[in-house]
Design a protein around this motif. Structure first.
Motif, PDB file in Angstrom:
ATOM      1  N   MET A   8      32.405   4.981  48.196  1.00 26.92           N
ATOM      2  CA  MET A   8      31.819   3.656  47.976  1.00 26.92           C
ATOM      3  C   MET A   8      30.552   3.448  48.796  1.00 26.92           C
ATOM      4  N   ASN A   9      30.004   4.554  49.330  1.00 25.40           N
ATOM      5  CA  ASN A   9      28.734   4.526  50.076  1.00 25.40           C
ATOM      6  C   ASN A   9      28.751   3.581  51.273  1.00 25.40           C
ATOM      7  N   LYS A  10      29.843   3.622  52.002  1.00 23.65           N
ATOM      8  CA  LYS A  10      29.945   2.846  53.239  1.00 23.65           C
ATOM      9  C   LYS A  10      29.814   3.790  54.436  1.00 23.65           C
ATOM     10  N   PRO A  11      28.998   3.440  55.428  1.00 19.99           N
ATOM     11  CA  PRO A  11      28.841   4.328  56.580  1.00 19.99           C
ATOM     12  C   PRO A  11      30.114   4.390  57.426  1.00 19.99           C
ATOM     13  N   VAL A  12      30.391   5.586  57.955  1.00 18.43           N
ATOM     14  CA  VAL A  12      31.537   5.791  58.843  1.00 18.43           C
ATOM     15  C   VAL A  12      31.008   6.203  60.207  1.00 18.43           C
ATOM     16  N   TYR A  13      31.217   5.365  61.206  1.00 17.01           N
ATOM     17  CA  TYR A  13      30.771   5.634  62.562  1.00 17.01           C
ATOM     18  C   TYR A  13      31.972   6.024  63.429  1.00 17.01           C
ATOM     19  N   VAL A  14      31.739   6.980  64.304  1.00 11.90           N
ATOM     20  CA  VAL A  14      32.788   7.455  65.217  1.00 11.90           C
ATOM     21  C   VAL A  14      32.342   7.201  66.647  1.00 11.90           C
ATOM     22  N   ALA A  15      33.182   6.567  67.436  1.00 14.15           N
ATOM     23  CA  ALA A  15      32.906   6.344  68.856  1.00 14.15           C
ATOM     24  C   ALA A  15      33.803   7.291  69.659  1.00 14.15           C
ATOM     25  N   ALA A  16      33.192   8.221  70.390  1.00 17.59           N
ATOM     26  CA  ALA A  16      33.978   9.222  71.120  1.00 17.59           C
ATOM     27  C   ALA A  16      33.230   9.681  72.365  1.00 17.59           C
ATOM     28  N   GLU A  17      33.944   9.775  73.458  1.00 19.58           N
ATOM     29  CA  GLU A  17      33.366  10.248  74.706  1.00 19.58           C
ATOM     30  C   GLU A  17      33.133  11.755  74.648  1.00 19.58           C
TER      31      GLU A  17
END
Length: 402
Positions: free
Chosen positions: A322-331
């Motif tokens: 559905m063309n939605k951005p996926v962001y990952v927060a990781a140390e």
């Protein structure tokens, strides 16, 4: 291809270095310290210790931008960091104290792990730093062997925890760099190792705050963010956005099998952030209302993909379609030298699932608590090293382990 992976490059460099003569200090080695195998027993071996802890406690930018964020974080008070954030001071006397107690890295790790806001990998880093302070070694090689044994003990305590293994490996690489071993005097070298250990622990402790600041430009007023389960670093990102007076709402999945999404929704409600709780199977149903997906990660692998709690992969698939951005927060201490090719390449991290009704013994239940999301379904990774595209993760891994 496999021969271009970060692990292959690093392993090949290590093989090339084996031709160098051994350190003369190795001739001075004394007997290795006693084994700590008795301390490694997981009280519930059928369930990953990582998920036991998790259940009990419910981790593309310019250099100027990154330096500004790090500078802003450094202005904050660090008293809680230097004292262990609860005023606790790690032992400095090893096994020669007045109480004559033998130092145990597992006990030290467990005491740090009790702090609900301290990541498991950071607890391991603090414990390994205490090993250096408590060591009675008289040569550098002996100290390295002692550190290696302590690191192996921590990794064996829960072999399914990716962040724990990666944190220990990065600590060993960072602290025992050759530049720290150039001192002729052992005590000078030991103090240098202690300084490096404390610095690495402080960097790891601050990582979450740096990530929160770097991610703020991606959260805009009026946006709707979908999050999955509970992640300390994701909570920090959203908390910082709320403190910056940004107006947004959050869709929180329930987060099976441990249902940690319930905790995240409660924490967001305390911050007066509009939040809506979803069952995991309602992701596709609500995706048309979502502007972005924000998830944490148990580990970031060499391909640029992530290993995270079960359901992350299917959320990424729906978002991608559905063309939605996926962001990952990781140390960065979650960057691991792993290269899974499919879901079955990972070691199982088992978690007991309560369905609320009795399950017949003939019915097989899938108990794995995490899945692998390939890099092509991820947009950006928010890390304390900067905001990265999945394709550059392998390069960052090489830099971390060199």
């Amino acid at each position: 291809m496999w021969w271009r992976s970060a692990s292959f490059i690093l392993d090949r460099q290590q093989e090339q270095n084996t031709s160098y003569p051994p350190n003369p200090e190795s001739l001075l080695l004394s007997s290795p310290p006693p084994s700590m195998a008795d301390s490694l027993q997981n009280p519930k071996p059928d369930i990953s210790a990582y998920y036991q802890t998790r259940a009990a406690h419910h981790a593309v930018v310019t250099s100027d931008w990154l330096s500004q964020a790090q500078a802003a974080v450094s202005l904050q008070t660090n008293d809680d960091v230097s004292s262990g954030s609860d005023g606790r001071v790690a032992p400095t006397g090893g096994g020669t104290g007045g109480d004559n107690k033998t130092f145990s890295v597992i006990d030290e790790f467990n005491s740090w792990r009790k702090q609900p806001d301290l990541a498991e990998a950071v607890a391991a880093i603090r414990a390994l730093a205490a090993v250096i302070r408590a060591s009675q070694a008289t040569t550098m090689m002996e100290l390295e062997i002692e550190l290696k044994k302590a690191s192996d003990s921590l990794k064996a305590w829960d072999a399914t925890s990716i962040s724990l293994t990666a944190g220990c490996d990065l600590f060993m690489r960072y602290v025992t760099r050759t530049s720290a071993l150039e001192y002729e005097d052992f005590n000078s070298a030991r103090y240098r190792l202690i300084e490096r250990a404390e610095k690495f622990g402080e960097i790891s402790y601050k990582a979450r705050r740096i990530i929160a600041m770097l991610s703020q430009d991606f959260i805009f007023d009026g946006c709707t963010i979908l999050v999955h389960g509970f992640s300390r670093v994701v909570l920090e990102v959203l908390k910082t956005a709320a403190e910056n007076k940004k107006h947004f709402r959050v869709f929180c999945t329930e987060g099976r099998p441990d249902r940690t999404g319930l905790r995240l929704s409660n924490e967001l409600a305390k911050l007066d952030v509009p939040v809506k709780l979803l069952i995991d199977s309602a992701v596709a149903y609500t995706m048309d209302e979502v502007d972005m997906v924000l998830v944490g990660a148990d580990g970031v692998v060499e391909s640029g993909g992530i290993i995270n709690m079960m359901g992350t992969y299917q959320i990424a698939l729906v978002s991608h379609s559905m063309n939605k951005p996926v962001y990952v927060a990781a140390e960065s201490y979650k960057f691991a030298r792993l290269y899974p090719l499919d879901q079955k390449d990972m070691g199982p991290a088992l978690r007991t699932i309560d369905f609320g009704v009795p399950i017949p013994s003939k019915v097989e239940v899938e108990k794995s608590a995490r899945d692998y999301t390939p890099p092509q379904y991820l947009t950006l990774l928010f890390t304390d090293l900067g905001v990265l595209t999945p394709s550059v993760v392998s390069d960052e891994l090489i830099q971390l382990y060199l």
